[in-house]
Every structure is written in structure tokens, then in C-alpha cells.
Design an enzyme around this catalytic site. Structure first.
Site, mmCIF file in Angstrom:
data_model
loop_
_atom_site.group_PDB
_atom_site.id
_atom_site.type_symbol
_atom_site.label_atom_id
_atom_site.label_comp_id
_atom_site.label_asym_id
_atom_site.label_seq_id
_atom_site.Cartn_x
_atom_site.Cartn_y
_atom_site.Cartn_z
ATOM 1 N N THR A 126 0.847 -1.015 0.018
ATOM 2 C CA THR A 126 0.053 0.076 0.076
ATOM 3 C C THR A 126 0.851 1.155 -0.173
ATOM 4 O O THR A 126 2.006 1.104 0.424
ATOM 5 C CB THR A 126 -0.857 0.021 1.511
ATOM 6 O OG1 THR A 126 -1.922 -0.897 1.048
ATOM 7 C CG2 THR A 126 -1.530 1.359 1.646
ATOM 8 N N THR B 297 -0.096 1.253 6.858
ATOM 9 C CA THR B 297 -0.102 0.000 6.171
ATOM 10 C C THR B 297 -0.043 -1.376 6.794
ATOM 11 O O THR B 297 0.580 -1.343 7.652
ATOM 12 C CB THR B 297 0.989 -0.004 4.863
ATOM 13 O OG1 THR B 297 0.945 -1.055 4.332
ATOM 14 C CG2 THR B 297 2.189 0.233 5.536
ATOM 15 N N GLY B 298 -0.637 -2.294 6.577
ATOM 16 C CA GLY B 298 -0.658 -3.405 7.265
ATOM 17 C C GLY B 298 -1.957 -4.350 7.260
ATOM 18 O O GLY B 298 -2.835 -4.044 6.400
ATOM 19 N N GLY C 220 -10.572 -2.865 3.540
ATOM 20 C CA GLY C 220 -9.860 -2.688 4.459
ATOM 21 C C GLY C 220 -9.504 -1.266 5.265
ATOM 22 O O GLY C 220 -10.811 -0.519 5.249
ATOM 23 N N ASP C 221 -8.428 -1.306 5.898
ATOM 24 C CA ASP C 221 -8.392 0.066 6.730
ATOM 25 C C ASP C 221 -8.153 1.379 5.832
ATOM 26 O O ASP C 221 -8.348 2.534 6.250
ATOM 27 C CB ASP C 221 -7.136 -0.014 7.788
ATOM 28 C CG ASP C 221 -6.041 -0.189 7.100
ATOM 29 O OD1 ASP C 221 -5.901 -1.111 6.349
ATOM 30 O OD2 ASP C 221 -5.076 0.547 7.629
ATOM 31 N N ARG D 292 -14.673 -7.111 0.584
ATOM 32 C CA ARG D 292 -14.220 -6.493 1.757
ATOM 33 C C ARG D 292 -13.470 -5.120 1.608
ATOM 34 O O ARG D 292 -12.921 -5.087 0.470
ATOM 35 C CB ARG D 292 -12.874 -7.586 1.899
ATOM 36 C CG ARG D 292 -11.887 -7.627 3.108
ATOM 37 C CD ARG D 292 -10.581 -6.801 2.537
ATOM 38 N NE ARG D 292 -9.897 -6.738 3.736
ATOM 39 C CZ ARG D 292 -8.708 -6.025 3.781
ATOM 40 N NH1 ARG D 292 -8.339 -5.399 2.514
ATOM 41 N NH2 ARG D 292 -7.777 -6.215 4.800
ATOM 42 N N GLY E 283 -5.436 -4.922 7.405
ATOM 43 C CA GLY E 283 -6.553 -3.692 7.581
ATOM 44 C C GLY E 283 -7.322 -3.925 8.657
ATOM 45 O O GLY E 283 -7.995 -3.217 9.576
HETATM 46 N N1 ASP Z 1 -4.229 -2.003 4.792
HETATM 47 C C1 ASP Z 1 -4.360 -2.596 3.516
HETATM 48 C C2 ASP Z 1 -5.603 -3.462 3.750
HETATM 49 O O1 ASP Z 1 -5.746 -4.159 4.582
HETATM 50 C C3 ASP Z 1 -3.341 -3.526 3.012
HETATM 51 C C4 ASP Z 1 -2.021 -2.866 3.048
HETATM 52 O O2 ASP Z 1 -1.751 -2.217 3.658
HETATM 53 O O3 ASP Z 1 -1.210 -3.386 1.995
HETATM 54 O O4 ASP Z 1 -6.309 -3.258 2.704
#
Ligand code: ASP
Length: 346
Positions: free
Chosen positions: A206, A257-258, A236-237, A234, A260
Site C-alpha cells: 500500500t 499499511t498492514g 480494509g483500513d 471486503r 487492515g
Molecule cells: N492495509 C491494507 C488493507 O488491509 C493492505 C496494505 O496495507 O497493503 O487493505
């Protein structure tokens, strides 16, 4: 008398010195402007990345950092700097945003993005779009040109078209590497190995940016394809204001990023700003505390944080996070693996 005045002078001077120390700004230097970017966190090790790949990532990060820095150095806004850095990374297939986004279970690319202006706390976000070349521009248009904060899927695409944003054939976003990651994920699921999405695509990819401009305004933005094999719509965050992105001039700007689901449950970005605003924590301390809290629930990932005073901090619990930071005082660095940052002034 002279002896007496000398006797009193020492403690008085010491007291005055202490007052000066307390009045001094918390940061070693207060830059006029500053910017930090990320290109995703995840499991990565220097041994498993060849020199050429590493150089490519570093060049891509530097290009995005330079684009944002240029805006700020010329007196531009934090908002424009964030957008300049993110749009470059959205076009770069190395990152999981725009071109190069991960594939959903159904084999398409669906994009999420959000942006926030710390001056007004105006915010915009979009989720599940398939044909908007720059989702971060869509998020900004939602913020500036609609009465809403968050638009989804076909409606968001329709709004993008009405705003004259660039639309592309969905094939523009796909890369072979991301398709192979989906195939591996599906094969593992079919074999019921229970392999998680993270095991397949161990770096998130991300992209995000946070900045403080010379007027003291903060901004944050985040853009992503989400997680490999996501289904059932779905989200994410990343497009959720407060979880993946937050900016408030009183405290900080954050992009995450992580994994989510965990970032949503711990409301990571807003929580960091709340700690800085109400507990007076530094960007580094607040970032690390909230990442630890999120990690304790079972998630992982990282954040970039800009403080109201221009401090920049990274916090992540993965072995790496593609990242970079620069400011008006000459700080200018990109890094990938944990412990690599030169100027650990945060
Ligand atoms: N945070 C993002 C998600 O969960 C994924 C990512 O950070 O790459 O969609």
C-alpha cells in the site's frame, strides 16, 4: 556581600537554565516543511532482495519523496504534496496501489483510497473502484467536490466520471506477479492449508504520504489495492478515515499499511493523533504504542507520522517498510528494512 551574591547566583542561573530548557521546543529542529512516504510494510529481508530490485525500490521511493518535497519547497500545500507523492506511486507497478494492485478472489483489481486535510479536518474516501487511474484523486474530489466523505464502487466510479477524472481499461492495473500471488493464494485455500493472505503476499505494498507545509498545515493520504484474494466486497483500513488515514493540525498526520482488519479494530491513525493531542506524546512514541497495541491483537504493519511541529516518525512491527522522509532542514532518506534509517531523530 560579594560572597553572598555568588552564593545566590549559582542556583539562580541554574534555575534560569532549567526554565530555558523547558521552554525549548521538544524537537531538535523545527523544520519549515516536512514529508514522509511509505510503499507498504511486510516480511522482507536484505538477504532475499537482490541489489537490482533494492535499487529499483529505492529509486521509486526517492522519486515519490522528491515529488512531494518539491511542492513543499516551492511553498505548496501539504495536501498537494501528499497527492504528488501518491499519484507517482499509484502508477508504479511495484506498489500495491493503482497499477500493480493485488487481485481480488474474482480476479479483478479493486482500489481503496482516502485523504484528509488537517487544517479543516475535511476528508474524502472511495472503495472498490475498478477503472479510476488515480484513486487518491478520486478521494480528493470526494472531499472537495461532493457533500460526502465516503463513496463506494459503481457510485464512486460514476462520480469520478462526472468529475472528469481519468478512467482506464481495468487491464491497466494488472501485473503478472500479482496474478501469480492470487493463484498461489487460491491453490493454498483449495488445499485447505489454511494459509493466510499474508503468507502469500508477505509485503503489503500500500502507498501513503503525510506532510506538513510551511503554513503549518498537515495532510495525509493512503491508496491501496487491499489484500490478495479479498472477496465479498471486503474493505480494509486504507479508505477508512481514522483507521488508515488521519490528519489534524492540532496533533499529527498519519498513513498506515498492514493487515487492515486489525488497523480498523484499533482505529490506528486517529488513536495516534489522540495520544499526541491529549497525552502530549511524540510522533514516535504514539506511533509505536499504537502499533504495539494493534500487534498484540494479532495484526501487523506500520505507520508514517508527521507531528504538528514537523517531526517525522516511522513505526512498524514487520521486518521492513518501504519508506522515506525529507524536510526543509536537509533530511532526505529512503529505507526498506528495519533499523536502516540514518537520521534517527524521531
Ligand atoms: N492495509 C491494507 C488493507 O488491509 C493492505 C496494505 O496495507 O497493503 O487493505
Amino acid at each position: 556581600m560579594r560572597i553572598l551574591s555568588q552564593f545566590f547566583a549559582a542556583p539562580v542561573l541554574a534555575f534560569a537554565g532549567l526554565l530555558l530548557l523547558l521552554a525549548a521546543p521538544a524537537s531538535a529542529h523545527d523544520p519549515e516543511w516536512s514529508i514522509a512516504i511509505h510503499g507498504g510494510a511486510g516480511t522482507m529481508s536484505p538477504e532475499r532482495m537482490d541489489a537490482e530490485t533494492r535499487a529499483e525500490y529505492e529509486a521509486a521511493l526517492q522519486a515519490a519523496l522528491d515529488a512531494g518535497s518539491k511542492v513543499l519547497a516551492e511553498g505548496g500545500t501539504a495536501m498537494d504534496a501528499v497527492v504528488a507523492a501518491i499519484t507517482l506511486m499509484e502508477d508504479d507497478p511495484k506498489f500495491n496501489a493503482g497499477r500493480g494492485a493485488v487481485f481480488t478472489w474474482d480476479g479483478v483489481n479493486e482500489h481503496d483510497a482516502s485523504i484528509m486535510d488537517g487544517r479543516t479536518r475535511d476528508a474524502g474516501a472511495s472503495t472498490g473502484t475498478r477503472n479510476v487511474r488515480h484513486p487518491i484523486l478520486l478521494a480528493r474530489a470526494v472531499m472537495e467536490d461532493s457533500p460526502h466523505v465516503f463513496l463506494s464502487r459503481e457510485g464512486a466510479e460514476q462520480f469520478a466520471a462526472e468529475q472528469g477524472l481519468e478512467l482506464v481499461d481495468p487491464a491497466w492495473f494488472g501485473t503478472d506477479g500479482r496474478r501469480e500471488a492470487l493463484d498461489r493464494y487460491k491453490a493454498a485455500q483449495m488445499e485447505e492449508q489454511g494459509m493466510s493472505q499474508l503468507a502469500i503476499d508477505t509485503k503489503f505494498g500500500t502507498v501513503g504520504a503525510v506532510a506538513r507545509d510551511s503554513n503549518g498545515n498537515l495532510a495525509a493520504g493512503t491508496s491501496t489495492g487491499g489484500m490478495t484474494g479479498k472477496r465479498w466486497g471486503r474493505i480494509g483500513d486504507s479508505p477508512i478515515i481514522g483507521s488508515g488515514t488521519y490528519a489534524d493540525n492540532r496533533a499529527c498526520a498519519v498513513s498506515a499499511t498492514g493487515w487492515g482488519e486489525y488497523f480498523i479494530r484499533t482505529n490506528v491513525a486517529a488513536e495516534i493523533c489522540a495520544r499526541m493531542r491529549m497525552k502530549g506524546e511524540s510522533a514516535k512514541v504514539a506511533g509505536e504504542a499504537v502499533i504495539a497495541e494493534m500487534g498484540a491483537l494479532g495484526g501487523n504493519g506500520g505507520v508514517i507520522v508527521a507531528g504538528a511541529n514537523g517531526d517525522l516518525a516511522f513505526a512498524f512491527d514487520t521486518t521492513g517498510m518501504y519508506r522515506g522522509r525529507a524536510d526543509s532542514e536537509g533530511l532526505n532518506e529512503v529505507a526498506i528494512f528495519a533499523g536502516e534509517d540514518g537520521g534517527e531523530d524521531d
